[in-house]
Design a protein around this motif. Structure first.
Motif, PDB file in Angstrom:
ATOM      1  N   LEU A  93       0.829   5.794   4.111  1.00  0.00           N
ATOM      2  CA  LEU A  93       0.405   4.445   4.493  1.00  0.00           C
ATOM      3  C   LEU A  93       1.531   3.674   5.188  1.00  0.00           C
ATOM      4  O   LEU A  93       1.289   2.923   6.131  1.00  0.00           O
ATOM      5  CB  LEU A  93      -0.088   3.674   3.269  1.00  0.00           C
ATOM      6  N   THR A  94       2.735   3.879   4.715  1.00  0.00           N
ATOM      7  CA  THR A  94       3.891   3.223   5.348  1.00  0.00           C
ATOM      8  C   THR A  94       4.079   3.745   6.764  1.00  0.00           C
ATOM      9  O   THR A  94       4.328   2.974   7.691  1.00  0.00           O
ATOM     10  CB  THR A  94       5.174   3.473   4.515  1.00  0.00           C
ATOM     11  N   TYR A  95       3.945   5.057   6.938  1.00  0.00           N
ATOM     12  CA  TYR A  95       4.098   5.655   8.259  1.00  0.00           C
ATOM     13  C   TYR A  95       3.010   5.178   9.224  1.00  0.00           C
ATOM     14  O   TYR A  95       3.287   4.902  10.396  1.00  0.00           O
ATOM     15  CB  TYR A  95       4.071   7.180   8.137  1.00  0.00           C
ATOM     16  N   LYS A  96       1.777   5.048   8.716  1.00  0.00           N
ATOM     17  CA  LYS A  96       0.670   4.574   9.566  1.00  0.00           C
ATOM     18  C   LYS A  96       0.899   3.138  10.038  1.00  0.00           C
ATOM     19  O   LYS A  96       0.505   2.770  11.130  1.00  0.00           O
ATOM     20  CB  LYS A  96      -0.648   4.651   8.808  1.00  0.00           C
ATOM     21  N   GLY A  97       1.496   2.315   9.197  1.00  0.00           N
ATOM     22  CA  GLY A  97       1.710   0.918   9.536  1.00  0.00           C
ATOM     23  C   GLY A  97       3.081   0.641  10.107  1.00  0.00           C
ATOM     24  O   GLY A  97       3.574  -0.486  10.040  1.00  0.00           O
TER      25      GLY A  97
ATOM     26  N   PRO B 227       4.537   0.090  13.103  1.00  0.00           N
ATOM     27  CA  PRO B 227       4.909  -1.007  13.998  1.00  0.00           C
ATOM     28  C   PRO B 227       4.981  -2.372  13.297  1.00  0.00           C
ATOM     29  O   PRO B 227       5.746  -3.236  13.708  1.00  0.00           O
ATOM     30  CB  PRO B 227       3.816  -1.018  15.065  1.00  0.00           C
ATOM     31  N   ASP B 228       4.226  -2.544  12.220  1.00  0.00           N
ATOM     32  CA  ASP B 228       4.190  -3.829  11.521  1.00  0.00           C
ATOM     33  C   ASP B 228       5.301  -3.867  10.464  1.00  0.00           C
ATOM     34  O   ASP B 228       5.337  -3.055   9.540  1.00  0.00           O
ATOM     35  CB  ASP B 228       2.818  -4.012  10.859  1.00  0.00           C
ATOM     36  N   THR B 229       6.196  -4.831  10.584  1.00  0.00           N
ATOM     37  CA  THR B 229       7.348  -4.932   9.683  1.00  0.00           C
ATOM     38  C   THR B 229       6.927  -5.219   8.240  1.00  0.00           C
ATOM     39  O   THR B 229       7.504  -4.669   7.304  1.00  0.00           O
ATOM     40  CB  THR B 229       8.305  -6.045  10.166  1.00  0.00           C
ATOM     41  N   THR B 230       5.922  -6.064   8.042  1.00  0.00           N
ATOM     42  CA  THR B 230       5.473  -6.404   6.695  1.00  0.00           C
ATOM     43  C   THR B 230       4.930  -5.174   5.977  1.00  0.00           C
ATOM     44  O   THR B 230       5.264  -4.932   4.811  1.00  0.00           O
ATOM     45  CB  THR B 230       4.381  -7.492   6.756  1.00  0.00           C
ATOM     46  N   VAL B 231       4.110  -4.396   6.652  1.00  0.00           N
ATOM     47  CA  VAL B 231       3.563  -3.172   6.070  1.00  0.00           C
ATOM     48  C   VAL B 231       4.693  -2.194   5.776  1.00  0.00           C
ATOM     49  O   VAL B 231       4.700  -1.529   4.723  1.00  0.00           O
ATOM     50  CB  VAL B 231       2.522  -2.523   7.010  1.00  0.00           C
TER      51      VAL B 231
ATOM     52  N   GLY C  59       5.109  -1.184   2.001  1.00  0.00           N
ATOM     53  CA  GLY C  59       4.862   0.246   1.805  1.00  0.00           C
ATOM     54  C   GLY C  59       6.123   0.988   1.393  1.00  0.00           C
ATOM     55  O   GLY C  59       6.084   1.881   0.547  1.00  0.00           O
ATOM     56  N   GLY C  60       7.244   0.609   2.004  1.00  0.00           N
ATOM     57  CA  GLY C  60       8.518   1.228   1.638  1.00  0.00           C
ATOM     58  C   GLY C  60       8.887   0.957   0.190  1.00  0.00           C
ATOM     59  O   GLY C  60       9.385   1.844  -0.510  1.00  0.00           O
ATOM     60  N   LEU C  61       8.633  -0.265  -0.275  1.00  0.00           N
ATOM     61  CA  LEU C  61       8.925  -0.600  -1.677  1.00  0.00           C
ATOM     62  C   LEU C  61       8.060   0.220  -2.635  1.00  0.00           C
ATOM     63  O   LEU C  61       8.562   0.745  -3.635  1.00  0.00           O
ATOM     64  CB  LEU C  61       8.723  -2.093  -1.927  1.00  0.00           C
TER      65      LEU C  61
END
Length: 160
Positions: free
Chosen positions: A43-47, A49-53, A57-59
């Motif tokens: 999910l983090t990889y899919k999002g 371009p968006d910094t918030t995601v 997602g990284g957290l």
């Protein structure tokens, strides 16, 4: 009034009880957290371009990796007892022994969300200057809350 118990059960009650991690629960935890890491990482990889995601997602991905690490670390310590409950008191895997006389409060915390276990821990508050409180996560122990509290009650009964 004392309740009759056989010599065999009295001998068993005098012997310290070692409590270990459950290999099955830890393996299930490893499988779950590998899946969660893959899901949150994807999910983090899919999002991307968006910094918030990316941050959120990284957290979540890091949290899943941390939980996976804890399960794998627990598998390495399956042969070593986490707790030793005896007539003297409760001894933890780090060597700290808290005698029954110094136990002010002994709580088994069991939190769940919609039937899914979220957090399990044992918290012991003492009358000692150090440690004032001893806290151990016990989600993967081979015993549950009822058996733990029954063991503590049985071994500390000589104080009453």
């Amino acid at each position: 009034m004392e309740i009759y118990s056989s010599a065999q059960s009295k001998a068993k009650a005098e012997k310290p009880r070692q409590v270990f991690y459950s290999r099955t629960r830890l393996i299930i935890g490893v499988v779950i957290w590998i899946g969660a890491t893959a899901l949150f990482g994807g999910l983090t990889y899919k999002g991307l371009p968006d910094t918030t995601v990316l941050v959120i997602g990284g957290l979540f991905t890091l949290l899943a990796v941390w939980m996976l690490f804890n399960c794998i670390r627990g598998l390495g310590r399956v042969d070593k007892p986490v707790l030793v409950i005896s007539r003297q008191g409760i001894q933890f895997d780090d060597g700290v022994l808290i005698h029954w006389e110094h136990v002010r409060e002994n709580t088994y915390l069991d939190q769940s969300y919609m039937g899914i276990p979220v957090f399990r821990a044992i918290e012991i508050k003492t009358t000692l200057p150090k440690p004032k409180r001893k806290h151990v996560r016990v989600s993967a122990l081979e015993i549950g809350s009822d058996e733990y509290l029954e063991l503590c009650s049985r071994y500390s009964s000589h104080l009453r």
